[in-house]
Enzyme design. Structure first.
Site: not given
Ligand code: ADP
Ligand code: MG
Length: 510
Positions: A203, A207-209, A324
């Site tokens: 994903g 703000y990052g990956e 958020d």
């Molecule tokens: P940001 O805050 O930068 O938007 P997120 O924490 O929301 O990042 O994560 C971005 C994407 O990564 C999520 O929408 C999801 O698809 C994937 N993702 C995040 N955390 C997990 C996790 N623990 N397990 C699987 N996929 C995840």
């Protein structure tokens, strides 16, 4: 006085006429009495003295090879050098303090040297100072988060002892985890982090990956924060490490790590991995039945109640507002319950000392999910309740996303984000403000939902999350109780009783 006498005497000698000087050496002669550019004598000399502030410079010959003047010591206004070889005073210069050679212009090389060397020194000093300030800041930050910066051999000892062949469950359920919020002891966190192999990027957020990583054969999620979102990493790490946040419906924290790679700082947050990804991802390709919809909705509200409530006692926690909440920040677990993720913007409150900890993150929530009071900037930032009420607004929108993807009488809508038909794809603050505050619009609830009692009840909840007046909105606890009732009155209690039990019988269920 003595100095004046020496100067006077020397001037007299320097001016001796050439014919009374013995003639063994040839010297450069530069003084008013010189007959030519050379003179002959036993000693060559060069002298400088200040006469009424003017530098007088002389070269010539002395008769006495052991002249007492050659033994005189220099003063601020007078200097002499003797030498005993032919023309030895040709390139001979004396520097009186505070004087330059008369008429001498520093060469370009000297000028460059004189300016560049100090400049360079200052630059190096500034870089060194900057570096050490950065190191101190890093170390302070690490100390704030992890208590200590001195890991050294202990790190390896912990690798060998605490981490060893453990599974994540072993580690996380171990008694030793209780010292640090809801995570592992700090040193183990670092060790775990550094034993992870990144497998694939799952994903990309704002703000990052997020990567799927592997630790001792188990999947973990690694969120790699971009440097511009350092504050979110800091906040999330801080909350997970100070608050006991273990709950089925809050993303499980494993470790946080800050490393220097290729002279840049990398910030990792390691959590449980959920292969279905976010609720947003899941709803793109999954249509729900009513029961699944209710189950997902209930699990989210259980997580939100746990966040919002303050629990007292040693195993307690402050109240937390997420700020958020949205389908992208909610993950779907393999048991088809959700967990709430991304605490980077969360605020905490303790009733005991009425302490509101807003953190220090310049990031703001997601515009599409912002409550009217956030959009028109009327929110009371000094009142914790206000933040909880904005979470409820956002929860109503998530409920709407779920309901649209729920099949009733064979009909279902495609996934769409809230306000999809009222604002552009990437709405601006002003776009949202116009729709939500000025026109006071709320998402359109599909009529078909009213043909199902459960979805009708969900529609009612949505509307009560969307009151313009924040204090009129439902609380998370009220929603949870309503959903529990709905769930109890559901058609097939036996078949699903286990699921519901685990969902409702949690610490937040009181
Ligand atoms: P940001 O805050 O930068 O938007 P997120 O924490 O929301 O990042 O994560 C971005 C994407 O990564 C999520 O929408 C999801 O698809 C994937 N993702 C995040 N955390 C997990 C996790 N623990 N397990 C699987 N996929 C995840
Ligand atoms: Mg996010």
């Amino acid at each position: 006085m003595a100095q004046g006498a020496i100067v006077g005497l020397s001037l007299a000698i320097l001016s001796l006429p050439r014919y009374i000087i013995a003639a063994n050496l040839t010297c450069v002669c530069e003084q008013p009495d010189c007959e030519s550019s050379n003179c002959t004598g036993e000693v060559c000399f060069e002298s400088k003295h200040l006469e009424e502030g003017v530098l007088v410079h002389k070269k010539g010959c002395l008769r006495d090879p052991k002249s007492v003047y050659c033994k005189g010591s220099d003063t601020d206004t007078y200097g002499i050098r003797c030498c005993w070889a032919d023309m030895c005073n040709a390139n001979f210069t004396i520097q009186l303090p505070g004087t330059e050679k008369p008429g001498e212009i520093p060469s370009l090389q000297n000028l460059l040297l004189m300016t560049l060397v100090p400049l360079f020194a200052v630059l190096i000093l500034a870089v060194l100072l900057g570096l050490s300030a950065w190191k101190v800041a890093q170390s302070r930050r690490r100390q704030m988060l992890f208590g200590s910066d001195e890991l050294g051999d202990l790190d390896f000892m912990l690798k060998a002892s605490a981490v060893g062949d453990s599974t994540l469950d072993d580690l996380l359920n171990d008694d030793c985890t209780t010292g640090s919020g809801s995570g592992l002891p700090f040193l183990v966190q670092r060790t775990v982090a550094r034993q992870i192999t990144l497998a694939e990027c799952v994903g990309k957020g704002r703000y990052g990956e997020v990567w799927r990583g592997i630790w001792h054969g188990e999947n973990v999620a690694v969120k790699i924060f971009s440097s511009r979102d350092e504050q979110s990493w800091f906040r999330e790490t801080q909350i997970y490490n100070t608050v006991l946040l273990r709950h089925d419906n809050i993303l499980g924290f494993i470790a946080s790590d800050m490393t220097s790679r290729n002279s840049s700082t990398q910030l990792w947050l390691i959590t449980h991995y959920h292969e279905h990804g976010s609720l947003y991802d899941y709803l793109q390709y999954t249509a729900l039945d009513v029961e699944n919809c209710l189950r997902l909705a209930a699990s989210i509200i259980c997580g939100l109640v746990h966040l919002h409530v303050e629990i007292f006692g040693t195993q307690g926690k402050p109240a937390i507002a997420h700020r958020d909440l949205k389908s992208r920040n909610i993950l779907v677990k393999s048991n088809k319950q959700c967990c709430i993720a991304d605490l980077g913007l969360a605020v905490m409150h303790s009733q005991s000392n009425d302490n509101l900890d807003i953190g220090n993150n310049p990031r703001v929530g997601t515009k599409r999910y912002m409550a009217p009071e956030v959009l028109d900037e009327q929110i009371r930032m000094d009142c914790f309740e206000s933040f909880k009420r904005t979470d409820i607004w956002a929860y109503g929108l998530v409920l709407w996303e779920l309901a649209r993807r729920t099949v009733v009488n064979g009909i279902v809508e495609d996934y769409k984000p809230p306000f999809f038909d009222m604002v552009p794809i990437d709405p601006s603050f002003e776009d949202m403000k116009k729709v939500v505050c000025v026109d006071q619009q709320t998402p359109t609830i599909p009529n078909r939902l009213y043909s199902d009692p459960t979805l009708s009840a969900l529609a009612k909840i949505m509307k009560e999350c969307w009151f313009q007046s924040p204090s009129a909105r439902l609380t998370a606890l009220r929603i949870k109780k309503t959903l529990k009732k709905l769930s109890n009155s559901f058609d097939k209690p036996k078949q699903h009783s286990n699921c519901r039990d685990t969902l409702w019988d949690q610490r937040s269920n009181f």
